[in-house]
Design an enzyme around this catalytic site. Structure first.
Site, PDB file in Angstrom:
ATOM      1  N   ASP A 275      23.578  19.313  29.124  1.00  0.00           N
ATOM      2  CA  ASP A 275      23.744  19.141  27.575  1.00  0.00           C
ATOM      3  C   ASP A 275      24.804  19.976  27.262  1.00  0.00           C
ATOM      4  O   ASP A 275      24.331  21.284  27.133  1.00  0.00           O
ATOM      5  CB  ASP A 275      22.451  19.082  26.905  1.00  0.00           C
ATOM      6  CG  ASP A 275      21.427  18.016  27.067  1.00  0.00           C
ATOM      7  OD1 ASP A 275      20.248  18.494  27.181  1.00  0.00           O
ATOM      8  OD2 ASP A 275      21.921  16.969  26.924  1.00  0.00           O
TER       9      ASP A 275
ATOM     10  N   ASP B 193      17.175   9.470  25.172  1.00  0.00           N
ATOM     11  CA  ASP B 193      17.316  10.895  25.352  1.00  0.00           C
ATOM     12  C   ASP B 193      16.389  11.622  24.116  1.00  0.00           C
ATOM     13  O   ASP B 193      17.018  11.446  23.019  1.00  0.00           O
ATOM     14  CB  ASP B 193      18.820  11.250  25.510  1.00  0.00           C
ATOM     15  CG  ASP B 193      18.780  12.899  25.451  1.00  0.00           C
ATOM     16  OD1 ASP B 193      20.249  13.655  25.439  1.00  0.00           O
ATOM     17  OD2 ASP B 193      17.799  13.500  25.936  1.00  0.00           O
TER      18      ASP B 193
HETATM   19  C1  DX5 Z   1      18.925  17.012  22.795  1.00  0.00           C
HETATM   20  C2  DX5 Z   1      19.432  16.941  23.996  1.00  0.00           C
HETATM   21  C3  DX5 Z   1      18.330  16.574  24.902  1.00  0.00           C
HETATM   22  C4  DX5 Z   1      16.984  17.399  25.062  1.00  0.00           C
HETATM   23  C5  DX5 Z   1      15.972  16.604  25.436  1.00  0.00           C
HETATM   24  O1  DX5 Z   1      20.042  17.041  21.807  1.00  0.00           O
HETATM   25  O2  DX5 Z   1      20.411  15.945  23.905  1.00  0.00           O
HETATM   26  O3  DX5 Z   1      18.836  16.097  26.165  1.00  0.00           O
HETATM   27  O4  DX5 Z   1      17.515  18.162  25.876  1.00  0.00           O
HETATM   28  O5  DX5 Z   1      14.717  17.495  25.351  1.00  0.00           O
HETATM   29  P1  DX5 Z   1      13.316  16.772  25.126  1.00  0.00           P
HETATM   30  O6  DX5 Z   1      13.049  15.939  26.514  1.00  0.00           O
HETATM   31  O7  DX5 Z   1      12.519  18.152  25.088  1.00  0.00           O
HETATM   32  O8  DX5 Z   1      13.246  16.168  23.785  1.00  0.00           O
END
Ligand code: DX5
Length: 220
Positions: free
Chosen positions: A34, A174
């Site tokens: 990310d 996501d």
């Molecule tokens: C948020 C990110 C995600 C996040 C997901 O903006 O794009 O990829 O890391 O994390 P979880 O699975 O904890 O929601």
């Protein structure tokens, strides 16, 4: 085929390489990096250097999620660093058609992410330019947020739009993906599940968490 990707945003930054390898050993199909610029989203995370460092450590898909404005300025650097796919966010782009074509011209797959507040109609002219569409099931910017259930209907409608046009691009989700929400997005039509805090946490090991996620989608 359901693909699970570990989002290293929730990993221990002091052990990123190790944590990426742990996820690969646990059987994930990809690692999502990310990239945040402090502008499109408040936080600042990783650059091409991190992708370059991770590349020789894992052979699974290195998916680079570009939560940055003007992504066109950085595409080549992430491709050179070893990314297998670049995901750009619809809300961060001005010239969507050009940016998506540019990634493909650089020789790798391209994904388009859409935030909860953005209508699918915004994607209509772009669907045949992408290899994957990522439905954000949280507002981009942090790990550990709650899953936004209204996106389930959006996933269904998107799958229908793609099928109607004979496009087999997979739908990724996501944000807030865990053993409860994973079966829901699967039945809505998503096949690529990005998970951060449900894989990297104090509750259990990466191996146990990935196995639990995998089992939850098997149960369906
Ligand atoms: C948020 C990110 C995600 C996040 C997901 O903006 O794009 O990829 O890391 O994390 P979880 O699975 O904890 O929601």
């Amino acid at each position: 085929m359901v693909a699970i990707e570990a989002s290293i945003l929730s990993a221990d930054f002091a052990r990123l390489g190790e944590q990426a390898r742990e996820a690969e050993a646990a059987g994930v199909d990809g690692i999502q990096v990310d990239v945040m610029d402090g502008c499109f989203v408040p936080d600042i995370t990783f650059g091409p250097g991190v992708v370059q460092a991770l590349r020789p450590l894992v052979s699974v898909t290195l998916d680079v999620d570009l939560m940055i404005v003007e992504p066109e300025r950085h595409l080549a650097a992430f491709v050179d660093a070893g990314a297998d796919r670049l995901i750009v966010h619809w809300e961060a782009c001005t010239h969507h058609h050009r940016v998506l074509r540019r990634v493909r011209d650089l020789g790798i797959d391209v994904g388009l992410a859409v935030s909860p507040g953005t209508s699918l109609s915004a994607l209509e002219e772009l669907l045949d330019l992408v290899d994957l569409i990522q439905v954000m099931t949280v507002n981009p910017g942090w790990g550990g947020q709650a899953f936004i259930h209204s996106q389930l209907d959006k996933i269904r409608r998107l799958r229908h739009m793609l099928d109607e046009r004979g496009l087999d691009a997979p739908i990724a989700v996501d944000g807030g993906i865990d053993t409860t929400t994973a079966p829901l997005v699967l039945s809505a039509g998503a096949t690529v599940l990005v998970a951060g805090s449900s894989i990297y946490n104090e509750r259990a090991s990466v191996v146990e968490n990935v196995a639990a996620l995998r089992a939850s989608v098997k149960r369906g």
